[in-house]
Design a protein around this motif. Structure first.
Motif, PDB file in Angstrom:
ATOM      1  N   LEU A  44      30.080  43.514  44.691  1.00  0.00           N
ATOM      2  CA  LEU A  44      29.068  44.499  44.505  1.00  0.00           C
ATOM      3  C   LEU A  44      29.864  45.620  43.916  1.00  0.00           C
ATOM      4  O   LEU A  44      29.306  46.286  43.083  1.00  0.00           O
ATOM      5  CB  LEU A  44      28.556  44.642  45.873  1.00  0.00           C
ATOM      6  CG  LEU A  44      27.571  45.834  46.135  1.00  0.00           C
ATOM      7  CD1 LEU A  44      26.426  45.672  45.142  1.00  0.00           C
ATOM      8  CD2 LEU A  44      27.233  46.012  47.295  1.00  0.00           C
ATOM      9  N   LEU A  45      31.198  45.796  44.432  1.00  0.00           N
ATOM     10  CA  LEU A  45      31.682  47.136  44.385  1.00  0.00           C
ATOM     11  C   LEU A  45      32.240  46.894  42.882  1.00  0.00           C
ATOM     12  O   LEU A  45      32.427  47.896  41.951  1.00  0.00           O
ATOM     13  CB  LEU A  45      32.990  47.157  45.196  1.00  0.00           C
ATOM     14  CG  LEU A  45      32.873  47.638  46.459  1.00  0.00           C
ATOM     15  CD1 LEU A  45      34.030  47.467  47.393  1.00  0.00           C
ATOM     16  CD2 LEU A  45      32.129  49.145  46.680  1.00  0.00           C
ATOM     17  N   ALA A  46      32.610  45.724  42.486  1.00  0.00           N
ATOM     18  CA  ALA A  46      33.211  45.541  40.801  1.00  0.00           C
ATOM     19  C   ALA A  46      32.252  45.705  40.000  1.00  0.00           C
ATOM     20  O   ALA A  46      32.300  46.387  38.936  1.00  0.00           O
ATOM     21  CB  ALA A  46      33.692  44.182  40.851  1.00  0.00           C
ATOM     22  N   GLU A  47      30.891  45.264  40.193  1.00  0.00           N
ATOM     23  CA  GLU A  47      29.752  45.318  39.371  1.00  0.00           C
ATOM     24  C   GLU A  47      29.170  46.600  39.316  1.00  0.00           C
ATOM     25  O   GLU A  47      28.674  47.319  38.225  1.00  0.00           O
ATOM     26  CB  GLU A  47      28.749  44.258  39.741  1.00  0.00           C
ATOM     27  CG  GLU A  47      29.172  42.787  39.422  1.00  0.00           C
ATOM     28  CD  GLU A  47      28.310  41.756  39.704  1.00  0.00           C
ATOM     29  OE1 GLU A  47      27.362  42.196  40.550  1.00  0.00           O
ATOM     30  OE2 GLU A  47      28.740  40.486  39.514  1.00  0.00           O
ATOM     31  N   ALA A  48      28.820  47.303  40.652  1.00  0.00           N
ATOM     32  CA  ALA A  48      27.957  48.260  40.535  1.00  0.00           C
ATOM     33  C   ALA A  48      28.748  49.739  40.558  1.00  0.00           C
ATOM     34  O   ALA A  48      28.404  50.774  40.157  1.00  0.00           O
ATOM     35  CB  ALA A  48      27.061  48.454  42.001  1.00  0.00           C
ATOM     36  N   LYS A  49      30.156  49.441  40.901  1.00  0.00           N
ATOM     37  CA  LYS A  49      30.971  50.715  41.076  1.00  0.00           C
ATOM     38  C   LYS A  49      32.230  50.729  39.978  1.00  0.00           C
ATOM     39  O   LYS A  49      33.005  51.679  40.144  1.00  0.00           O
ATOM     40  CB  LYS A  49      31.691  50.967  42.492  1.00  0.00           C
ATOM     41  CG  LYS A  49      30.322  51.340  43.513  1.00  0.00           C
ATOM     42  CD  LYS A  49      29.916  52.710  43.088  1.00  0.00           C
ATOM     43  CE  LYS A  49      28.804  53.184  44.150  1.00  0.00           C
ATOM     44  NZ  LYS A  49      29.294  53.918  45.401  1.00  0.00           N
ATOM     45  N   GLY A  50      32.263  49.426  39.280  1.00  0.00           N
ATOM     46  CA  GLY A  50      33.323  49.307  38.475  1.00  0.00           C
ATOM     47  C   GLY A  50      34.957  49.703  39.101  1.00  0.00           C
ATOM     48  O   GLY A  50      35.879  49.971  38.484  1.00  0.00           O
ATOM     49  N   VAL A  51      35.133  49.104  40.422  1.00  0.00           N
ATOM     50  CA  VAL A  51      36.157  49.436  41.032  1.00  0.00           C
ATOM     51  C   VAL A  51      37.242  48.405  40.758  1.00  0.00           C
ATOM     52  O   VAL A  51      36.982  47.190  40.342  1.00  0.00           O
ATOM     53  CB  VAL A  51      36.079  49.426  42.446  1.00  0.00           C
ATOM     54  CG1 VAL A  51      35.082  50.495  43.115  1.00  0.00           C
ATOM     55  CG2 VAL A  51      35.747  48.037  43.303  1.00  0.00           C
ATOM     56  N   ASP A  52      38.587  48.744  40.850  1.00  0.00           N
ATOM     57  CA  ASP A  52      39.766  47.684  40.882  1.00  0.00           C
ATOM     58  C   ASP A  52      39.639  47.026  42.137  1.00  0.00           C
ATOM     59  O   ASP A  52      40.282  47.445  43.366  1.00  0.00           O
ATOM     60  CB  ASP A  52      40.748  48.217  40.723  1.00  0.00           C
ATOM     61  CG  ASP A  52      42.199  47.582  40.772  1.00  0.00           C
ATOM     62  OD1 ASP A  52      41.994  46.182  40.887  1.00  0.00           O
ATOM     63  OD2 ASP A  52      43.274  47.756  40.683  1.00  0.00           O
ATOM     64  N   ALA A  53      38.837  45.932  42.320  1.00  0.00           N
ATOM     65  CA  ALA A  53      38.647  45.385  43.603  1.00  0.00           C
ATOM     66  C   ALA A  53      39.399  44.062  44.037  1.00  0.00           C
ATOM     67  O   ALA A  53      39.661  43.213  43.154  1.00  0.00           O
ATOM     68  CB  ALA A  53      37.178  44.745  43.757  1.00  0.00           C
ATOM     69  N   ARG A  54      40.237  44.165  45.091  1.00  0.00           N
ATOM     70  CA  ARG A  54      41.086  43.253  45.483  1.00  0.00           C
ATOM     71  C   ARG A  54      41.023  42.928  46.926  1.00  0.00           C
ATOM     72  O   ARG A  54      40.173  43.772  47.685  1.00  0.00           O
ATOM     73  CB  ARG A  54      42.545  43.591  45.228  1.00  0.00           C
ATOM     74  CG  ARG A  54      42.704  43.850  43.928  1.00  0.00           C
ATOM     75  CD  ARG A  54      44.408  44.374  43.710  1.00  0.00           C
ATOM     76  NE  ARG A  54      44.424  44.871  42.343  1.00  0.00           N
ATOM     77  CZ  ARG A  54      44.926  44.146  41.304  1.00  0.00           C
ATOM     78  NH1 ARG A  54      45.035  42.513  41.543  1.00  0.00           N
ATOM     79  NH2 ARG A  54      45.037  44.378  40.224  1.00  0.00           N
ATOM     80  N   GLY A  55      41.040  41.708  47.405  1.00  0.00           N
ATOM     81  CA  GLY A  55      40.821  41.329  49.023  1.00  0.00           C
ATOM     82  C   GLY A  55      42.015  40.463  49.398  1.00  0.00           C
ATOM     83  O   GLY A  55      42.601  39.709  48.875  1.00  0.00           O
ATOM     84  N   ILE A  56      41.980  40.499  50.826  1.00  0.00           N
ATOM     85  CA  ILE A  56      42.702  39.606  51.566  1.00  0.00           C
ATOM     86  C   ILE A  56      41.692  38.726  52.536  1.00  0.00           C
ATOM     87  O   ILE A  56      40.836  39.472  53.213  1.00  0.00           O
ATOM     88  CB  ILE A  56      44.037  40.119  52.009  1.00  0.00           C
ATOM     89  CG1 ILE A  56      43.513  41.089  53.301  1.00  0.00           C
ATOM     90  CG2 ILE A  56      44.869  40.566  51.262  1.00  0.00           C
ATOM     91  CD1 ILE A  56      44.760  41.570  54.066  1.00  0.00           C
ATOM     92  N   GLU A  57      41.934  37.477  52.676  1.00  0.00           N
ATOM     93  CA  GLU A  57      40.954  36.716  53.558  1.00  0.00           C
ATOM     94  C   GLU A  57      42.055  35.494  54.341  1.00  0.00           C
ATOM     95  O   GLU A  57      42.800  34.712  53.642  1.00  0.00           O
ATOM     96  CB  GLU A  57      39.851  35.895  52.463  1.00  0.00           C
ATOM     97  CG  GLU A  57      39.134  34.832  53.383  1.00  0.00           C
ATOM     98  CD  GLU A  57      38.388  35.531  54.686  1.00  0.00           C
ATOM     99  OE1 GLU A  57      38.206  34.314  55.414  1.00  0.00           O
ATOM    100  OE2 GLU A  57      37.999  36.617  54.646  1.00  0.00           O
ATOM    101  N   LEU A  58      41.711  35.526  55.537  1.00  0.00           N
ATOM    102  CA  LEU A  58      42.369  34.690  56.263  1.00  0.00           C
ATOM    103  C   LEU A  58      42.183  33.061  55.952  1.00  0.00           C
ATOM    104  O   LEU A  58      42.956  32.058  56.030  1.00  0.00           O
ATOM    105  CB  LEU A  58      41.912  34.830  57.914  1.00  0.00           C
ATOM    106  CG  LEU A  58      42.783  33.990  58.837  1.00  0.00           C
ATOM    107  CD1 LEU A  58      44.438  34.057  58.531  1.00  0.00           C
ATOM    108  CD2 LEU A  58      42.404  34.466  60.201  1.00  0.00           C
ATOM    109  N   SER A  59      40.721  32.582  55.805  1.00  0.00           N
ATOM    110  CA  SER A  59      40.315  31.293  55.549  1.00  0.00           C
ATOM    111  C   SER A  59      40.910  30.992  54.171  1.00  0.00           C
ATOM    112  O   SER A  59      40.504  31.513  53.275  1.00  0.00           O
ATOM    113  CB  SER A  59      38.961  31.162  55.918  1.00  0.00           C
ATOM    114  OG  SER A  59      37.990  31.564  55.207  1.00  0.00           O
TER     115      SER A  59
END
Length: 212
Positions: A44-59
């Protein structure tokens, strides 16, 4: 619910707190989503806000799903891996519906505000009146839409109320820039309502924080 950006939409059944979080993020920002799950917020953030979106996830499954969707996500643990990021690596570090599942919420929040210029946290409110009612009338740990797991099967280990979180923010010397409380229908509670009102009638809350 009213949000300022008319371009924010995730379709029917979307998590309301994710829309609220996205509305707090400035376009073009650098964002780290901690415990990003299936990557819905990152997308959502990448498409609507054009952010440099990164994440970390445990699973591993969550990471695989995110990578399949073209998202920049690595496997990591909020309790241990935020220390590896330099100061001010991101404009926003986000933790949605996860802080109650961390082993050391205070330490995680402090690391978020070191790594990011701002932190956004959403969480279920254990002080909501339905939770109080179930404890009082039934004498059992409540099961609700935002707390859907039985006591023996829940990932949540540090339940908190809106008042609890508000006090923690003050204890670590952070500043609340914006805060929102949502009722069971996903509608905003009055912005000028006192904390005790939010604590009783808010089913979940979203906080935008910064360092002093």
């Amino acid at each position: 619910m009213t949000i300022s950006d008319p371009h924010l939409s995730m379709g029917p059944g979307a998590r309301v707190d994710l829309l609220m979080i996205a509305d707090m993020v400035e376009p073009g920002s650098r964002v780290l989503d901690v415990g990003c799950g299936d990557g819905a917020l990152l997308k959502l953030l990448a498409e609507a806000k054009g952010v440099d979106a990164r994440g970390i996830e445990l699973s591993r499954d969550g990471v695989a799903n995110c990578v399949t969707r073209g998202l920049a996500v690595i496997q990591g643990d909020a309790d241990t891996d935020l220390v590896d990021y330099p100061d001010d690596s991101f404009d926003y570090v986000i933790l949605s519906q996860t802080i109650q599942a961390t082993r050391n919420p205070r330490r995680v929040l402090e690391q978020m505000l070191r790594v990011g210029r701002r932190a956004i946290v959403s969480f279920p409110n254990f002080g909501h009146w339905r939770v109080r009612r179930d404890l009082l009338m039934k004498g059992r740990m409540p099961v609700t839409e935002n707390l859907p797991d039985a006591w023996y099967d829940t990932p949540n280990i540090h339940f908190c109320t809106i008042n609890d979180f508000h006090e923690l923010v003050k204890e670590i010397g952070a500043v609340t820039e914006r805060a929102r409380a949502l009722n069971a229908s996903g509608q905003l509670l009055r912005l000028d309502a006192p904390w005790w009102f939010w604590n009783v009638f808010g089913e979940q809350a979203v906080f935008l924080l910064k360092r002093k």
